[in-house]
Scaffold this motif. Sequence first.
Motif, mmCIF file in Angstrom:
data_model
loop_
_atom_site.group_PDB
_atom_site.id
_atom_site.type_symbol
_atom_site.label_atom_id
_atom_site.label_comp_id
_atom_site.label_asym_id
_atom_site.label_seq_id
_atom_site.Cartn_x
_atom_site.Cartn_y
_atom_site.Cartn_z
ATOM 1 N N TYR A 1 0.865 -1.084 -0.272
ATOM 2 C CA TYR A 1 0.089 -0.073 0.135
ATOM 3 C C TYR A 1 1.116 1.286 -0.080
ATOM 4 O O TYR A 1 1.971 1.257 0.142
ATOM 5 C CB TYR A 1 -0.490 0.957 0.986
ATOM 6 N N ALA A 2 0.102 2.603 -0.190
ATOM 7 C CA ALA A 2 0.697 3.622 -0.231
ATOM 8 C C ALA A 2 -0.501 5.090 0.007
ATOM 9 O O ALA A 2 -1.840 4.604 -0.394
ATOM 10 C CB ALA A 2 1.712 4.127 -1.556
ATOM 11 N N LEU A 3 0.716 5.560 0.986
ATOM 12 C CA LEU A 3 -0.742 6.832 1.277
ATOM 13 C C LEU A 3 -1.044 8.190 -0.500
ATOM 14 O O LEU A 3 0.312 7.743 -1.500
ATOM 15 C CB LEU A 3 -0.407 7.951 2.525
ATOM 16 N N ASP A 4 -1.892 7.912 -0.085
ATOM 17 C CA ASP A 4 -2.274 8.963 -1.874
ATOM 18 C C ASP A 4 -2.412 10.353 -1.858
ATOM 19 O O ASP A 4 -2.798 11.221 -1.187
ATOM 20 C CB ASP A 4 -3.997 8.192 -1.688
ATOM 21 N N PRO A 5 -1.534 10.817 -2.237
ATOM 22 C CA PRO A 5 -1.587 11.936 -1.978
ATOM 23 C C PRO A 5 -2.665 13.107 -2.534
ATOM 24 O O PRO A 5 -2.641 14.446 -1.762
ATOM 25 C CB PRO A 5 -0.114 12.355 -3.343
ATOM 26 N N ALA A 6 -3.372 12.624 -3.283
ATOM 27 C CA ALA A 6 -4.369 13.400 -4.283
ATOM 28 C C ALA A 6 -5.733 13.340 -2.328
ATOM 29 O O ALA A 6 -6.617 14.580 -1.982
ATOM 30 C CB ALA A 6 -5.133 13.163 -5.143
ATOM 31 N N LYS A 7 -5.658 12.613 -1.627
ATOM 32 C CA LYS A 7 -6.588 12.318 -0.615
ATOM 33 C C LYS A 7 -5.847 12.822 0.522
ATOM 34 O O LYS A 7 -6.840 12.789 1.717
ATOM 35 C CB LYS A 7 -7.245 11.438 -0.437
ATOM 36 N N LEU A 8 -4.860 12.155 0.872
ATOM 37 C CA LEU A 8 -4.244 12.914 1.654
ATOM 38 C C LEU A 8 -4.705 14.251 2.742
ATOM 39 O O LEU A 8 -4.520 14.164 4.062
ATOM 40 C CB LEU A 8 -2.382 12.939 1.801
ATOM 41 N N ARG A 9 -4.822 15.722 2.192
ATOM 42 C CA ARG A 9 -4.766 16.544 2.545
ATOM 43 C C ARG A 9 -6.134 16.787 3.594
ATOM 44 O O ARG A 9 -6.426 17.484 4.228
ATOM 45 C CB ARG A 9 -4.842 18.029 1.479
ATOM 46 N N ALA A 10 -6.889 15.643 3.238
ATOM 47 C CA ALA A 10 -8.491 15.412 3.047
ATOM 48 C C ALA A 10 -8.724 14.936 4.380
ATOM 49 O O ALA A 10 -9.242 14.752 5.937
ATOM 50 C CB ALA A 10 -9.097 15.262 2.228
ATOM 51 N N ALA A 11 -7.444 13.813 4.654
ATOM 52 C CA ALA A 11 -7.801 12.575 5.444
ATOM 53 C C ALA A 11 -6.685 12.718 6.459
ATOM 54 O O ALA A 11 -6.516 12.097 7.565
ATOM 55 C CB ALA A 11 -7.694 11.074 5.003
ATOM 56 N N ALA A 12 -5.785 14.043 6.381
ATOM 57 C CA ALA A 12 -4.442 13.745 7.396
ATOM 58 C C ALA A 12 -5.306 14.222 8.506
ATOM 59 O O ALA A 12 -4.558 14.044 9.960
ATOM 60 C CB ALA A 12 -3.369 15.108 7.086
ATOM 61 N N ALA A 13 -6.559 15.235 8.788
ATOM 62 C CA ALA A 13 -7.139 15.406 9.857
ATOM 63 C C ALA A 13 -7.166 14.332 11.245
ATOM 64 O O ALA A 13 -6.553 14.376 12.260
ATOM 65 C CB ALA A 13 -8.106 16.282 10.585
ATOM 66 N N ARG A 14 -7.581 13.057 10.173
ATOM 67 C CA ARG A 14 -8.036 11.685 11.558
ATOM 68 C C ARG A 14 -6.947 11.101 11.020
ATOM 69 O O ARG A 14 -7.685 10.007 11.756
ATOM 70 C CB ARG A 14 -9.594 11.235 10.642
ATOM 71 N N GLU B 1 -11.075 -0.532 -0.789
ATOM 72 C CA GLU B 1 -12.505 0.206 -0.987
ATOM 73 C C GLU B 1 -12.311 0.928 0.432
ATOM 74 O O GLU B 1 -12.692 2.275 1.277
ATOM 75 C CB GLU B 1 -13.935 -0.731 -0.960
ATOM 76 N N ARG B 2 -11.791 -0.130 1.323
ATOM 77 C CA ARG B 2 -11.762 0.365 3.048
ATOM 78 C C ARG B 2 -10.861 1.081 3.101
ATOM 79 O O ARG B 2 -11.049 2.212 4.064
ATOM 80 C CB ARG B 2 -11.837 -1.189 3.800
ATOM 81 N N LEU B 3 -9.597 1.489 2.330
ATOM 82 C CA LEU B 3 -8.433 2.133 2.930
ATOM 83 C C LEU B 3 -8.567 3.166 1.826
ATOM 84 O O LEU B 3 -8.046 4.263 2.498
ATOM 85 C CB LEU B 3 -7.459 0.936 2.392
ATOM 86 N N ALA B 4 -9.084 3.250 0.931
ATOM 87 C CA ALA B 4 -9.833 3.912 -0.050
ATOM 88 C C ALA B 4 -10.104 5.714 1.039
ATOM 89 O O ALA B 4 -9.705 7.075 1.092
ATOM 90 C CB ALA B 4 -9.899 3.903 -0.930
ATOM 91 N N GLN B 5 -11.185 5.100 2.032
ATOM 92 C CA GLN B 5 -12.026 6.037 2.969
ATOM 93 C C GLN B 5 -10.508 6.846 4.131
ATOM 94 O O GLN B 5 -11.385 8.111 4.327
ATOM 95 C CB GLN B 5 -12.649 4.948 4.204
ATOM 96 N N ASP B 6 -10.118 6.202 4.576
ATOM 97 C CA ASP B 6 -8.811 6.853 5.331
ATOM 98 C C ASP B 6 -7.493 7.345 4.342
ATOM 99 O O ASP B 6 -6.529 7.912 5.001
ATOM 100 C CB ASP B 6 -8.132 5.972 6.421
ATOM 101 N N GLY B 7 -7.796 7.368 2.821
ATOM 102 C CA GLY B 7 -6.089 7.956 1.882
ATOM 103 C C GLY B 7 -5.495 7.227 1.835
ATOM 104 O O GLY B 7 -4.563 7.770 1.801
ATOM 105 N N ILE B 8 -5.521 6.234 1.894
ATOM 106 C CA ILE B 8 -4.392 4.942 1.365
ATOM 107 C C ILE B 8 -5.452 3.902 0.036
ATOM 108 O O ILE B 8 -5.808 3.554 0.038
ATOM 109 C CB ILE B 8 -4.652 3.843 2.846
ATOM 110 N N ALA B 9 -3.976 4.215 -0.410
ATOM 111 C CA ALA B 9 -4.063 3.294 -1.739
ATOM 112 C C ALA B 9 -3.859 2.222 -2.044
ATOM 113 O O ALA B 9 -2.356 1.709 -1.674
ATOM 114 C CB ALA B 9 -3.182 4.482 -3.160
ATOM 115 N N LEU B 10 -4.430 0.772 -2.619
ATOM 116 C CA LEU B 10 -3.520 -0.495 -2.170
ATOM 117 C C LEU B 10 -3.444 -0.472 -3.542
ATOM 118 O O LEU B 10 -3.304 -0.642 -4.180
ATOM 119 C CB LEU B 10 -5.054 -1.313 -2.235
ATOM 120 N N ARG B 11 -2.201 -1.320 -3.187
ATOM 121 C CA ARG B 11 -1.559 -1.484 -4.713
ATOM 122 C C ARG B 11 -1.530 -3.053 -5.367
ATOM 123 O O ARG B 11 -0.823 -2.805 -6.075
ATOM 124 C CB ARG B 11 0.286 -0.930 -4.352
ATOM 125 N N GLY B 12 -1.268 -4.045 -3.766
ATOM 126 C CA GLY B 12 -2.003 -5.262 -4.204
ATOM 127 C C GLY B 12 -2.224 -6.093 -3.040
ATOM 128 O O GLY B 12 -1.032 -5.389 -2.163
#
Length: 370
Positions: free
Chosen positions: A104-117, A165-176
């Motif tokens: 996995y890796a952090l999604d830069p596009a969603k990190l700003r919105a999810a950083a607070a939580r 789908e579950r990790l995307a809610q926290d701004g994390i992108a699943l690679r495989g």
Amino acid sequence: MKKQLLQAGLAAAALGTVALVLYSNPPLQSVGRGELGLRTSRFGGEVTEWRDGGVLVIPGVHDWRLYVLRDQVYRPVESASADGPAPLQSLEGLSIGVDLQVRYALDPAKLRAAAARLPEDIAGAVVQPAVNGTMYKVFARYTVREIFSTKRAEIQQVMEAELSERLAQDGIALRGVLIGKVDLPADYRRGMEGLLAEELAAAKMRYTLDLKEKRVKEVALEGDAEKVRREKAAEAMGQAQVIAARSQEEAMKHVLPLKARQIEQRKLEADADKEARVRQAEAAAQARRIEATGEADARRRLAEAEAYRLDKVGRTSAEQLAREGEVLSRHPLLIQKAFAEKLSEKLQVIIAPPPAEGGFIGSALLGQKK
């Protein structure tokens, strides 16, 4: 004086506090390659992203979080063995171990919105619970045999879909998701190996029988194909012979008149050759007659010319002798001169007494009597 000392002490204490705060929270932060820094203003709530280089972070004014954007791998070690502390459960209720790797890796596009939580420990507080919850739930839907052999790819796809789908809610992108070795209980493994061996033998037997049946069908098809090929070849040969006979018959219709014309032409050529030879013989005979007549005429003319020449030469010789005799009669010393010239080329002067009574001058030299 005391007041001044008190003010100096307070100033020194304030400076010490500021120095301690700056030492504990340095104002200049650095962002390395593959990292993302978020600087949040405590007053306005403004969030600024920083990728590479240094950034100024003022303690008490800014909040600073540094995130790693590079791919990371989580491996649930406790569930990797069937005898481990937290094995997985199959549909039959058997304990199994699965060597699972989640990239996995952090999604830069969603990190700003999810950083607070997001918590400080993202791997332990977000990724691990999500992976464990999905993993136990998915593997419990399948039997041990399906997990071990037939449904491995399907399980991997289901886990990737649900976990992504579950990790995307926290701004994390699943690679495989990678499913490695499956650890089975010892008793079940032995029974399954025997069952697999029997199934393999049965499958091998079925494959052998299918192969032999296909071979029989192939031989039959080859025989039918050979029969059809021979029939086609015989039919084609017959048709070729019929076509050849027809072609020969059609050709004879044109060949016979041509042969007749050739015979007639050869007869005409023979007659023409005969006539030419007769004419050549007549011409040769006539030429020989002309040559003989010419040769006889030439010989006659040569004989006449030779007779004329001999007559002319004789007359000329007689006249020459008459003239020479007349000259010698008039000048007898010419005989002596001619004789002297022929005696020797070196003899230039001959002294001899003159002959008496007109005799030969050489008689005295030769010792002849007068």
